[in-house]
Design a protein around this motif. Structure first.
Motif, PDB file in Angstrom:
ATOM      1  N   ASP A  43       3.845  39.737  -5.643  1.00  9.39           N
ATOM      2  CA  ASP A  43       5.521  40.592  -5.307  1.00  9.39           C
ATOM      3  C   ASP A  43       6.248  38.514  -5.375  1.00  9.39           C
ATOM      4  O   ASP A  43       7.496  38.860  -5.656  1.00  9.39           O
ATOM      5  CB  ASP A  43       5.192  39.663  -3.878  1.00  9.39           C
ATOM      6  N   ARG A  44       5.056  37.759  -5.029  1.00 10.73           N
ATOM      7  CA  ARG A  44       5.961  35.944  -5.308  1.00 10.73           C
ATOM      8  C   ARG A  44       6.055  35.976  -7.026  1.00 10.73           C
ATOM      9  O   ARG A  44       7.176  35.802  -7.619  1.00 10.73           O
ATOM     10  CB  ARG A  44       5.388  35.493  -5.233  1.00 10.73           C
ATOM     11  N   LEU A  45       5.645  36.667  -8.324  1.00 10.12           N
ATOM     12  CA  LEU A  45       5.800  36.606 -10.096  1.00 10.12           C
ATOM     13  C   LEU A  45       7.185  38.046  -9.519  1.00 10.12           C
ATOM     14  O   LEU A  45       8.263  37.235 -10.639  1.00 10.12           O
ATOM     15  CB  LEU A  45       4.689  37.717 -10.212  1.00 10.12           C
ATOM     16  N   ILE A  54      11.145  29.446  -7.584  1.00 13.29           N
ATOM     17  CA  ILE A  54      10.960  30.236  -8.860  1.00 13.29           C
ATOM     18  C   ILE A  54       9.897  29.297  -9.602  1.00 13.29           C
ATOM     19  O   ILE A  54       9.707  28.488  -9.360  1.00 13.29           O
ATOM     20  CB  ILE A  54      12.420  30.572  -9.822  1.00 13.29           C
ATOM     21  N   LYS A  55       8.612  30.110  -9.759  1.00 12.21           N
ATOM     22  CA  LYS A  55       7.950  29.682 -10.021  1.00 12.21           C
ATOM     23  C   LYS A  55       7.872  29.354 -11.881  1.00 12.21           C
ATOM     24  O   LYS A  55       7.591  30.130 -12.181  1.00 12.21           O
ATOM     25  CB  LYS A  55       6.291  30.081  -9.803  1.00 12.21           C
ATOM     26  N   SER A  56       8.743  28.775 -12.021  1.00 12.69           N
ATOM     27  CA  SER A  56       8.581  28.582 -13.359  1.00 12.69           C
ATOM     28  C   SER A  56       7.882  27.708 -14.164  1.00 12.69           C
ATOM     29  O   SER A  56       7.720  26.615 -13.405  1.00 12.69           O
ATOM     30  CB  SER A  56      10.766  27.735 -13.353  1.00 12.69           C
ATOM     31  N   THR A  77      10.183  17.743   0.535  1.00 13.38           N
ATOM     32  CA  THR A  77      10.043  18.876   0.195  1.00 13.38           C
ATOM     33  C   THR A  77       8.697  19.766   0.615  1.00 13.38           C
ATOM     34  O   THR A  77       8.194  20.673   1.054  1.00 13.38           O
ATOM     35  CB  THR A  77      11.105  19.411  -0.931  1.00 13.38           C
ATOM     36  N   GLU A  78       7.794  19.206  -0.942  1.00 15.83           N
ATOM     37  CA  GLU A  78       6.367  19.953  -1.333  1.00 15.83           C
ATOM     38  C   GLU A  78       5.914  18.602  -1.639  1.00 15.83           C
ATOM     39  O   GLU A  78       6.794  17.391  -2.737  1.00 15.83           O
ATOM     40  CB  GLU A  78       6.562  21.257  -1.883  1.00 15.83           C
ATOM     41  N   GLY A  79       4.542  19.362  -2.365  1.00 19.88           N
ATOM     42  CA  GLY A  79       4.352  17.880  -2.832  1.00 19.88           C
ATOM     43  C   GLY A  79       4.241  18.724  -5.193  1.00 19.88           C
ATOM     44  O   GLY A  79       5.179  19.349  -5.078  1.00 19.88           O
ATOM     45  N   THR A  80       3.880  17.803  -5.481  1.00 18.86           N
ATOM     46  CA  THR A  80       4.459  18.688  -6.875  1.00 18.86           C
ATOM     47  C   THR A  80       3.247  19.972  -7.533  1.00 18.86           C
ATOM     48  O   THR A  80       4.086  20.772  -8.332  1.00 18.86           O
ATOM     49  CB  THR A  80       3.484  17.651  -8.107  1.00 18.86           C
ATOM     50  N   SER A  81       2.263  20.539  -6.839  1.00 21.76           N
ATOM     51  CA  SER A  81       1.463  21.267  -7.248  1.00 21.76           C
ATOM     52  C   SER A  81       1.152  22.231  -5.533  1.00 21.76           C
ATOM     53  O   SER A  81       0.133  22.446  -5.727  1.00 21.76           O
ATOM     54  CB  SER A  81       0.911  21.276  -7.989  1.00 21.76           C
ATOM     55  N   THR A  82       1.844  21.419  -4.368  1.00 17.47           N
ATOM     56  CA  THR A  82       0.790  22.228  -3.981  1.00 17.47           C
ATOM     57  C   THR A  82       2.061  22.538  -2.311  1.00 17.47           C
ATOM     58  O   THR A  82       3.554  21.593  -2.290  1.00 17.47           O
ATOM     59  CB  THR A  82      -0.196  20.418  -3.204  1.00 17.47           C
ATOM     60  N   GLY A  95       4.909  28.379  -0.744  1.00 17.01           N
ATOM     61  CA  GLY A  95       3.065  29.037  -1.647  1.00 17.01           C
ATOM     62  C   GLY A  95       2.763  30.358  -0.619  1.00 17.01           C
ATOM     63  O   GLY A  95       2.293  30.438   0.410  1.00 17.01           O
ATOM     64  N   ILE A  96       1.619  30.649  -1.628  1.00 18.10           N
ATOM     65  CA  ILE A  96       1.025  31.505  -0.794  1.00 18.10           C
ATOM     66  C   ILE A  96      -0.262  31.406  -0.253  1.00 18.10           C
ATOM     67  O   ILE A  96       0.131  31.772   0.879  1.00 18.10           O
ATOM     68  CB  ILE A  96       0.121  32.721  -1.903  1.00 18.10           C
ATOM     69  N   THR A  97      -0.706  30.161  -0.110  1.00 19.77           N
ATOM     70  CA  THR A  97      -1.772  29.461   0.520  1.00 19.77           C
ATOM     71  C   THR A  97      -0.929  28.971   1.866  1.00 19.77           C
ATOM     72  O   THR A  97      -1.592  29.031   3.051  1.00 19.77           O
ATOM     73  CB  THR A  97      -2.592  28.598  -0.045  1.00 19.77           C
ATOM     74  N   ARG A  98       0.196  28.400   1.696  1.00 19.74           N
ATOM     75  CA  ARG A  98       0.687  28.070   2.933  1.00 19.74           C
ATOM     76  C   ARG A  98       1.318  29.435   3.782  1.00 19.74           C
ATOM     77  O   ARG A  98       0.913  29.240   5.286  1.00 19.74           O
ATOM     78  CB  ARG A  98       2.369  27.735   2.644  1.00 19.74           C
ATOM     79  N   SER A 118      -2.947  24.337  -1.777  1.00 18.55           N
ATOM     80  CA  SER A 118      -2.386  25.140  -2.494  1.00 18.55           C
ATOM     81  C   SER A 118      -4.154  26.399  -3.055  1.00 18.55           C
ATOM     82  O   SER A 118      -4.408  26.172  -2.650  1.00 18.55           O
ATOM     83  CB  SER A 118      -1.643  23.956  -4.206  1.00 18.55           C
ATOM     84  N   THR A 119      -2.970  27.140  -4.025  1.00 23.73           N
ATOM     85  CA  THR A 119      -4.710  28.317  -4.512  1.00 23.73           C
ATOM     86  C   THR A 119      -5.699  27.633  -4.535  1.00 23.73           C
ATOM     87  O   THR A 119      -6.821  27.946  -4.660  1.00 23.73           O
ATOM     88  CB  THR A 119      -3.741  28.572  -5.797  1.00 23.73           C
ATOM     89  N   THR A 120      -5.850  26.082  -5.194  1.00 26.12           N
ATOM     90  CA  THR A 120      -6.521  25.804  -6.190  1.00 26.12           C
ATOM     91  C   THR A 120      -7.669  24.415  -5.008  1.00 26.12           C
ATOM     92  O   THR A 120      -8.761  24.200  -5.013  1.00 26.12           O
ATOM     93  CB  THR A 120      -6.367  25.102  -7.101  1.00 26.12           C
TER      94      THR A 120
END
Ligand SMILES: Cc1ncc(COP(=O)(O)O)c(C=O)c1O
Length: 294
Positions: free
Chosen positions: A51-53, A147-149, A180-185, A208-211, A245-247
């Motif tokens: 969905d996010r994609l 946008i996950k650019s 705002t958020e982390g660089t990848s989290t 974030g999907i984990t969020r 985050s996912t990872t």
């Protein structure tokens, strides 16, 4: 261990996988991506990721390179070929290949799809026991962080700054002093009165999907949740802090800019949420309703 990549319709040995020099993702960062965790051979939260994609592609007017159902099959085929049971799948879609020109190509090239997989590294027990360090940095990104650019320069500069400071993550701070958020989290705090606070969705952060999943799990547990911006000062005064985050799943933050958060140990609530999340991944993942900002 076999390792194939998927590139524009073909499975190719990873070392030989290539994209065209005029791929717009390569030349302009004109593309989007997703990272989906694989646990016990299953894709975790696959539907919200797709969905996010869709949201990212739609925001940039890039078409799907194939149907959603076909993409799911290709992801599974790649995981099967690469024998990935624990790890991630990375997928990137660019606007495609066209002679270099800033405006969208009139030729309407086929969007280019690349997918790779990675086996998960063993969880770093020491990091979990001790908690992670974070620093704060100015948020210098653009105004469509939802946008996950693949355009990630500010994020990689921030992460490098964190690495050079011996920290795991950098929390980006808007001009008004809010995180705002982390660089990848995504960033979270637990206040002294046990409220779970994470920034509300807007163009300022990635949804974030984990969020999303952790919010759902916290709600089910009846925890007090506030989706709102919080300041760096609030974070410094918080009882606990953590990132998602996912990872990284749910990872406690125990120092911010070198100073302890709370008692400087991984917080009890953060660790509880981490356990909930791990249990959620173990169970048949039921996708929570995706809530994406525009
Ligand atoms: C800027 C940013 N924020 C948050 C996240 C966390 O998102 P997710 O939980 O979907 O991995 C990511 C993940 O890459 C990210 O790049």
């Amino acid at each position: 261990m076999p390792r194939d990549a998927y590139v524009n319709g073909r499975f190719i040995p990873h070392g030989q996988a290539q994209v065209h020099v005029e791929d717009r993702g390569y030349q302009f960062a004109d593309g989007v991506y997703e990272v989906i965790a694989v646990h016990a051979g299953k894709l975790v939260d696959e539907e919200p990721h797709l969905d996010r994609l869709d949201h990212s592609l739609g925001s940039l007017k890039i078409g799907w390179p194939m149907s959603r159902a076909a993409l799911k099959l290709k992801m599974r085929e790649l995981l099967r070929r690469n024998l990935v049971r624990e790890g991630i799948v990375y997928l990137q879609i660019s606007r495609g290949v066209a002679p270099r020109d800033h405006a969208f190509p009139k030729s309407k090239p086929r969007p280019a799809l690349v997918m790779t997989t990675r086996h998960a590294r063993a969880p770093n027990r020491a990091l979990l026991d001790k908690g992670a360090a974070a620093i704060t940095i100015p948020d210098i990104r653009w105004q469509r962080c939802d946008i996950k650019s693949v355009s990630l320069l500010p994020n990689i500069l921030g992460k490098q700054q964190a690495a050079e400071a011996g920290a795991y993550e950098a929390w980006q701070v808007a001009a008004d002093g809010t995180v705002t958020e982390g660089t990848s989290t995504n960033a979270w705090i637990v206040t002294k009165d046990d409220k779970l606070v994470t920034r509300s969705l807007s163009h300022a952060i990635l949804s974030g999907i984990t969020r999303l999943t952790v919010l759902g799990l916290a709600g089910e547990e009846g925890l007090k949740i506030e989706e709102r911006p919080f300041t760096v000062d609030e974070a410094r005064a918080a009882r606990e802090a953590f990132l998602t985050s996912t990872t990284s799943f749910v990872l406690p933050i125990t120092t911010l800019d070198g100073k302890p958060v709370g008692d400087g140990k991984p917080g009890a609530l953060s660790m509880r949420l981490r356990d909930f999340y791990l249990r959620y991944m173990d169970a048949e993942p039921a996708a929570p309703e995706a809530r994406l900002s525009n």
